[in-house]
Write a protein that holds these residues in place. Structure first.
Motif, mmCIF file in Angstrom:
data_model
loop_
_atom_site.group_PDB
_atom_site.id
_atom_site.type_symbol
_atom_site.label_atom_id
_atom_site.label_comp_id
_atom_site.label_asym_id
_atom_site.label_seq_id
_atom_site.Cartn_x
_atom_site.Cartn_y
_atom_site.Cartn_z
ATOM 1 N N ARG A 204 0.020 -7.964 -7.529
ATOM 2 C CA ARG A 204 0.630 -7.458 -6.294
ATOM 3 C C ARG A 204 2.080 -7.125 -6.547
ATOM 4 O O ARG A 204 2.644 -7.550 -7.563
ATOM 5 C CB ARG A 204 0.582 -8.536 -5.191
ATOM 6 C CG ARG A 204 -0.804 -8.922 -4.759
ATOM 7 C CD ARG A 204 -0.751 -9.821 -3.520
ATOM 8 N NE ARG A 204 -0.068 -11.077 -3.754
ATOM 9 C CZ ARG A 204 1.090 -11.402 -3.197
ATOM 10 N NH1 ARG A 204 1.721 -10.560 -2.396
ATOM 11 N NH2 ARG A 204 1.636 -12.579 -3.435
ATOM 12 N N SER A 216 5.018 -3.697 0.462
ATOM 13 C CA SER A 216 4.292 -4.629 -0.408
ATOM 14 C C SER A 216 2.817 -4.250 -0.378
ATOM 15 O O SER A 216 2.311 -3.814 0.662
ATOM 16 C CB SER A 216 4.471 -6.072 0.046
ATOM 17 O OG SER A 216 3.763 -6.312 1.217
ATOM 18 N N ASP A 217 2.176 -4.354 -1.543
ATOM 19 C CA ASP A 217 0.764 -3.975 -1.611
ATOM 20 C C ASP A 217 0.191 -4.467 -2.938
ATOM 21 O O ASP A 217 0.913 -5.063 -3.750
ATOM 22 C CB ASP A 217 0.624 -2.452 -1.514
ATOM 23 C CG ASP A 217 -0.676 -2.040 -0.810
ATOM 24 O OD1 ASP A 217 -1.672 -2.781 -0.962
ATOM 25 O OD2 ASP A 217 -0.680 -1.002 -0.134
ATOM 26 N N SER A 218 -1.079 -4.153 -3.176
ATOM 27 C CA SER A 218 -1.646 -4.467 -4.483
ATOM 28 C C SER A 218 -0.952 -3.578 -5.512
ATOM 29 O O SER A 218 -0.450 -2.491 -5.179
ATOM 30 C CB SER A 218 -3.148 -4.174 -4.486
ATOM 31 O OG SER A 218 -3.353 -2.777 -4.404
#
Ligand code: ATP
Length: 236
Positions: A204, A216-218
């Motif tokens: 992440r 924010s994310d994978s």
């Protein structure tokens, strides 16, 4: 598990980090991407207790509030920081540097087993135990720095721009060792300007801009995000 909420750090009136929230679980690699001066080092230093956080900030490690605790107490909770300058002792040998990493009380009884683990992780260091760190390459010094941090048996390993100054091949080798550390259940939080390398090994990621988390994310989604590609991956 490391849980950061509302983390703010001011230098005088300058807001280096403001209301940042982030989490790192065991066995995952989390990367925080940001340009020069975005506040990445400040963020890690505040978690490690090396820079004071503003009132209202919250850093919780495995359920215990560690905000405002001194650095040596934070190390005992299982958080280790590899600083940007690597922090190794150039005039000591590889072995001596590694032994210093076993100083925290949590690690002392396990020094022999941890040393074995570190030397398995970095076979190059095993062959060079007696070498003075001053005579080593940048990549080898970085291995000593990560090895020394691992000697404190951390459950969260934080690294400040580990790729800085390393040739791509050396950097690749170092990042593969981080992936192996992750496999042992350690949670890794790394801050990087090198978005490509960082996202390639991370699960992440967070984007830090001017002291604020702006996304924010994978890691996969971030790698494919148009804005991220433009801002951090140099895509036209
Ligand atoms: P870099 O990639 O260049 O290391 P960074 O993202 O790690 O940058 P920080 O070093 O955390 O950023 O700095 C964030 C901001 O805080 C910058 O504007 C910096 O000039 C400022 N800053 C950092 N340390 C101090 C300090 N000790 N006193 C005053 N300002 C500081």
């Amino acid at each position: 598990m490391l849980e950061v909420k509302n983390l703010s750090v001011f230098y005088g009136r300058h807001r280096a980090v403001e209301n940042v929230a982030a989490q790192v679980s065991p066995g995952e690699i989390v990367v925080m991407l940001g340009a020069n001066g975005a506040g990445k080092s400040t963020f890690l230093r505040a978690i490690a207790g090396q820079t004071p956080a503003m009132p209202g900030s919250s850093v919780v490690m495995d359920g215990s509030d560690i905000t405002h605790r001194p650095p040596h107490e934070i190390v005992e909770t299982g958080i280790a920081l590899v600083p940007e300058d690597r922090g190794v002792f150039a005039d000591l040998t590889v072995h001596e540097n590694l032994v210093l990493g076993a100083h925290p009380k949590r690690a002392r009884p396990h020094e022999v087993a941890n040393m074995e683990r570190v030397l398995t992780l970095f076979p190059k260091l095993a062959a060079r135990r007696k070498q003075l760190v001053r005579t080593m390459s940048g990549g080898e010094r970085q291995m000593v720095a990560v090895g020394r941090a691992m000697m404190s048996a951390p459950s969260i390993l934080m690294l400040d721009e580990p790729s800085l100054g390393l040739a791509p091949l050396v950097c690749g080798e170092l990042f593969r060792s981080l992936a192996r550390i992750k496999e042992t259940g350690v949670g890794i939080l790394l801050v990087e300007q090198n978005a490509k390398q960082g996202l390639a090994i991370a699960d992440r990621g967070y984007l830090l801009d001017n002291g604020h988390v702006t996304g924010s994310d994978s890691a996969e989604a971030l790698s494919n995000d148009e804005k991220v590609r433009k801002a951090y991956l140099g895509a036209g």
